[in-house]
Design a protein around this motif. Structure first.
Motif, PDB file in Angstrom:
ATOM      1  N   PHE A  51       0.803  -1.115  -0.162  1.00  0.00           N
ATOM      2  CA  PHE A  51      -0.046  -0.086   0.129  1.00  0.00           C
ATOM      3  C   PHE A  51       0.997   1.267   0.057  1.00  0.00           C
ATOM      4  O   PHE A  51       0.497   2.128  -0.407  1.00  0.00           O
ATOM      5  N   ALA A  52       1.963   1.119   0.502  1.00  0.00           N
ATOM      6  CA  ALA A  52       2.897   2.673   0.517  1.00  0.00           C
ATOM      7  C   ALA A  52       3.366   2.834  -0.762  1.00  0.00           C
ATOM      8  O   ALA A  52       3.978   4.141  -0.942  1.00  0.00           O
ATOM      9  N   ALA A  53       3.349   1.861  -1.743  1.00  0.00           N
ATOM     10  CA  ALA A  53       3.971   2.176  -2.928  1.00  0.00           C
ATOM     11  C   ALA A  53       3.024   2.840  -3.888  1.00  0.00           C
ATOM     12  O   ALA A  53       3.374   3.737  -4.736  1.00  0.00           O
ATOM     13  N   HIS A  54       1.861   3.228  -3.573  1.00  0.00           N
ATOM     14  CA  HIS A  54       0.835   4.231  -4.296  1.00  0.00           C
ATOM     15  C   HIS A  54      -0.455   4.092  -3.739  1.00  0.00           C
ATOM     16  O   HIS A  54      -1.052   3.648  -3.019  1.00  0.00           O
ATOM     17  N   ASP A  55      -1.037   5.642  -3.798  1.00  0.00           N
ATOM     18  CA  ASP A  55      -2.145   5.918  -3.286  1.00  0.00           C
ATOM     19  C   ASP A  55      -3.613   5.239  -4.188  1.00  0.00           C
ATOM     20  O   ASP A  55      -4.058   6.207  -5.151  1.00  0.00           O
ATOM     21  N   ALA A  56      -3.625   4.247  -3.991  1.00  0.00           N
ATOM     22  CA  ALA A  56      -4.718   3.400  -4.685  1.00  0.00           C
ATOM     23  C   ALA A  56      -5.797   2.813  -4.123  1.00  0.00           C
ATOM     24  O   ALA A  56      -5.619   2.731  -2.849  1.00  0.00           O
ATOM     25  N   ASN A  57      -6.915   2.623  -4.673  1.00  0.00           N
ATOM     26  CA  ASN A  57      -8.202   1.916  -3.741  1.00  0.00           C
ATOM     27  C   ASN A  57      -7.909   0.617  -4.139  1.00  0.00           C
ATOM     28  O   ASN A  57      -8.437  -0.404  -3.144  1.00  0.00           O
ATOM     29  N   VAL A  58      -7.543  -0.124  -5.247  1.00  0.00           N
ATOM     30  CA  VAL A  58      -7.531  -1.581  -5.283  1.00  0.00           C
ATOM     31  C   VAL A  58      -5.978  -1.869  -5.770  1.00  0.00           C
ATOM     32  O   VAL A  58      -5.587  -1.177  -6.699  1.00  0.00           O
ATOM     33  N   PHE A  59      -5.528  -3.016  -5.357  1.00  0.00           N
ATOM     34  CA  PHE A  59      -4.250  -3.547  -5.673  1.00  0.00           C
ATOM     35  C   PHE A  59      -4.330  -4.921  -6.141  1.00  0.00           C
ATOM     36  O   PHE A  59      -4.963  -5.730  -5.487  1.00  0.00           O
ATOM     37  N   LEU A  60      -3.576  -5.108  -7.275  1.00  0.00           N
ATOM     38  CA  LEU A  60      -3.799  -6.423  -7.806  1.00  0.00           C
ATOM     39  C   LEU A  60      -2.425  -7.196  -8.015  1.00  0.00           C
ATOM     40  O   LEU A  60      -1.585  -6.410  -8.582  1.00  0.00           O
ATOM     41  N   TYR A  61      -2.491  -8.303  -8.118  1.00  0.00           N
ATOM     42  CA  TYR A  61      -1.236  -9.162  -8.407  1.00  0.00           C
ATOM     43  C   TYR A  61      -1.341 -10.594  -8.568  1.00  0.00           C
ATOM     44  O   TYR A  61      -2.319 -10.961  -8.455  1.00  0.00           O
ATOM     45  N   GLY A  62      -0.073 -11.198  -8.920  1.00  0.00           N
ATOM     46  CA  GLY A  62      -0.309 -12.736  -9.220  1.00  0.00           C
ATOM     47  C   GLY A  62       0.675 -13.423  -8.479  1.00  0.00           C
ATOM     48  O   GLY A  62       0.680 -13.497  -7.198  1.00  0.00           O
ATOM     49  N   HIS A  63       1.738 -14.128  -9.190  1.00  0.00           N
ATOM     50  CA  HIS A  63       2.803 -14.662  -8.630  1.00  0.00           C
ATOM     51  C   HIS A  63       2.523 -16.048  -7.758  1.00  0.00           C
ATOM     52  O   HIS A  63       3.198 -17.118  -7.885  1.00  0.00           O
ATOM     53  N   ILE A  64       1.715 -15.706  -6.726  1.00  0.00           N
ATOM     54  CA  ILE A  64       1.420 -17.124  -5.755  1.00  0.00           C
ATOM     55  C   ILE A  64       0.572 -18.298  -6.289  1.00  0.00           C
ATOM     56  O   ILE A  64       0.193 -19.136  -5.730  1.00  0.00           O
ATOM     57  N   HIS A  65      -0.121 -17.805  -7.570  1.00  0.00           N
ATOM     58  CA  HIS A  65      -1.180 -18.774  -8.074  1.00  0.00           C
ATOM     59  C   HIS A  65      -2.098 -19.138  -7.125  1.00  0.00           C
ATOM     60  O   HIS A  65      -2.798 -20.291  -7.218  1.00  0.00           O
ATOM     61  N   LEU A  66      -2.639 -18.256  -6.458  1.00  0.00           N
ATOM     62  CA  LEU A  66      -3.866 -18.442  -5.258  1.00  0.00           C
ATOM     63  C   LEU A  66      -4.753 -17.309  -5.164  1.00  0.00           C
ATOM     64  O   LEU A  66      -4.550 -16.359  -4.669  1.00  0.00           O
TER      65      LEU A  66
END
Length: 239
Positions: free
Chosen positions: A147-162
């Motif tokens: 969350f500290a990386a950007h002032d956004a409402n929604v954060f999306l990612y992959g990598h863990i396949h879950l």
């Protein structure tokens, strides 16, 4: 606005085609890809071409970085290094120099505003392609690392396949799961459709059945270096 987010295709063209068909049926306005396109599957070139044709924008994942630089000692368990390096060499042999340069140029993060709602996307963490951010990560760690990386409402990612959705305060953290190699015991492709409605975000984590037997046959047809292990992953969806 309705947006599709997909990640972790891993050279599984059979699964990717099924997902892209499903995306078309949902009426999405845009498609974003959050990395790991080619490595660890039988059809790296076909997957890259489909991504380039369908995606509005694309991020780099750790597996894309491996295609470019090779797997470095210490990045994977020692007993898997030789085999995973052989898989990487297979992937490189299927791609052109231009393909590899394309993967090298991909950014690590994406941000946009859809219907007034700010979202921020990355592969593993905003600053590193390799760390594992689990669903159960401590809230303070999520706030510090994500969350500290950007002032956004929604954060999306992959990598863990879950795939999962987690609400922390007024912010939403969403993992897309994996198109080509799910790890949650469900041998179906996973991705997210997100509807942005100004003050509201609706998230639909979708599971798409695909022909797993056909994907296994592709491993055999191309003489993939690690057929038994990948066959088990595809059939059991467990690492």
């Amino acid at each position: 606005m309705r947006v599709a987010f997909i990640s972790d295709i891993h050279g599984n063209a059979v699964a990717l085609r099924a997902v892209l068909d499903d995306i078309r049926s949902t009426g999405c306005d845009k498609v974003y890809v959050l990395g790991d396109i080619c490595y660890r599957g039988p059809d790296p070139k076909a997957c890259l071409e489909m991504v380039q044709d369908a995606a509005f924008d694309v991020l780099k994942g750790n597996a894309d970085e491996w295609v470019v630089t090779g797997i470095q000692p210490g990045q994977v368990p020692e007993d898997r290094f030789v085999m995973m390096s052989a898989e990487r060499q297979f992937t490189v042999s299927e791609l052109t120099t231009g393909d590899i340069e394309y993967l090298d140029r991909l950014p690590m993060t994406l941000c946009d505003r859809s219907d007034g709602i700010e979202w921020f996307a990355f592969h593993a963490t905003p600053h590193d392609l390799f760390p594992v951010l689990e669903e159960t990560a401590d809230e303070q760690a999520v706030k510090r690392e994500v969350f500290a990386a950007h002032d956004a409402n929604v954060f999306l990612y992959g990598h863990i396949h879950l795939p999962y959705v987690r609400q922390i305060g007024e912010r939403t953290l969403l993992n897309l799961g994996s198109v080509g190699l799910p790890f949650d015991g469900v041998p179906q492709a996973s991705y997210a459709v997100v509807d942005f409605h100004r003050a509201r975000v609706d998230i639909n984590l979708r599971r798409v059945p695909y022909d797993v037997d056909a994907a296994v046959r592709r491993l055999q047809e191309v003489d993939y270096p690690n057929v038994p292990y990948l066959t088990r992953l595809l059939r059991e969806a467990r690492p």
